[in-house]
Design an enzyme around this catalytic site. Structure first.
Site, PDB file in Angstrom:
ATOM      1  N   HIS A  19      -0.423  10.301   2.030  1.00  0.00           N
ATOM      2  CA  HIS A  19      -1.538  10.570   2.947  1.00  0.00           C
ATOM      3  C   HIS A  19      -1.920  12.046   2.891  1.00  0.00           C
ATOM      4  O   HIS A  19      -3.099  12.401   2.813  1.00  0.00           O
ATOM      5  CB  HIS A  19      -1.153  10.252   4.399  1.00  0.00           C
ATOM      6  N   LYS A  43      -1.320  -4.471  13.252  1.00  0.00           N
ATOM      7  CA  LYS A  43      -0.064  -3.812  12.904  1.00  0.00           C
ATOM      8  C   LYS A  43       0.676  -3.381  14.165  1.00  0.00           C
ATOM      9  O   LYS A  43       0.141  -2.652  14.988  1.00  0.00           O
ATOM     10  CB  LYS A  43      -0.318  -2.565  12.043  1.00  0.00           C
ATOM     11  N   ARG A  92      -4.005   3.514  -4.077  1.00  0.00           N
ATOM     12  CA  ARG A  92      -2.797   3.645  -4.888  1.00  0.00           C
ATOM     13  C   ARG A  92      -2.881   2.784  -6.135  1.00  0.00           C
ATOM     14  O   ARG A  92      -2.361   3.144  -7.173  1.00  0.00           O
ATOM     15  CB  ARG A  92      -1.570   3.226  -4.070  1.00  0.00           C
ATOM     16  N   SER A 130       3.831   3.797   3.900  1.00  0.00           N
ATOM     17  CA  SER A 130       4.594   3.988   5.134  1.00  0.00           C
ATOM     18  C   SER A 130       5.644   2.900   5.291  1.00  0.00           C
ATOM     19  O   SER A 130       6.775   3.168   5.701  1.00  0.00           O
ATOM     20  CB  SER A 130       3.651   3.988   6.343  1.00  0.00           C
TER      21      SER A 130
END
Length: 160
Positions: A19, A43, A92, A130
């Protein structure tokens, strides 16, 4: 010249060097960067919204043109509120792009004035997420190359 503002949204649970790489690389392209911590209804966070805000603030304090805010609601509404014309998203892998393309298409339908800029993560961060960092931290393995020291300390405390 127009004052340029970009928004980097995410749940940042927690912020990683991946990040931070995107945030740092964005700071010289825009006058102001708003890191927008979204409360994601899908989430369940390891860190509270306040904890995530603190972890980000500590991680970006060396970047004077970065502001950290929280927001629940539509991202395009937040962009309108702060005068941002650009959303920055880190990618990514190709698998990230499919999901991001759907989000971008919806944001375009909601507000055609806001553009999304995709930035590929640096190769040394392309595997970091994460979720993976939290999983590794839960086994008390060394995570120092994945997160800033302040975040590492917070993760170690969480997974005592």
């Amino acid at each position: 010249m127009e004052h340029t503002i970009a928004v980097i949204p995410g749940s940042f649970d927690p912020i990683t060097y991946g990040h931070l790489d995107i945030i740092e690389r964005s700071t010289d392209r825009f006058d102001e960067i708003h890191v927008c911590v979204l409360k994601n209804s899908k989430k369940e966070g390891t860190f509270s919204l306040e904890e995530r805000m603190d972890l980000i603030e500590q991680s970006v304090k060396h970047l004077p043109n970065v502001k950290v805010h929280q927001f629940s609601g539509l991202l395009v509404d937040y962009c309108e509120q702060v005068g941002a014309k650009t959303i920055i998203r880190g990618l990514r892998a190709v698998s990230d792009f499919e999901y991001e393309l759907r989000l971008t298409s919806m944001n375009k339908k909601l507000n055609n004035e806001i553009e999304t800029l995709y930035m590929m993560s640096s190769t040394n961060y392309s595997f970091i997420s994460s979720s993976i960092v939290k999983e590794v931290a839960a086994y008390r393995a060394d995570i120092s190359e994945f997160v800033p020291p302040y975040v590492e300390k917070a993760l170690k405390k969480k997974f005592k």
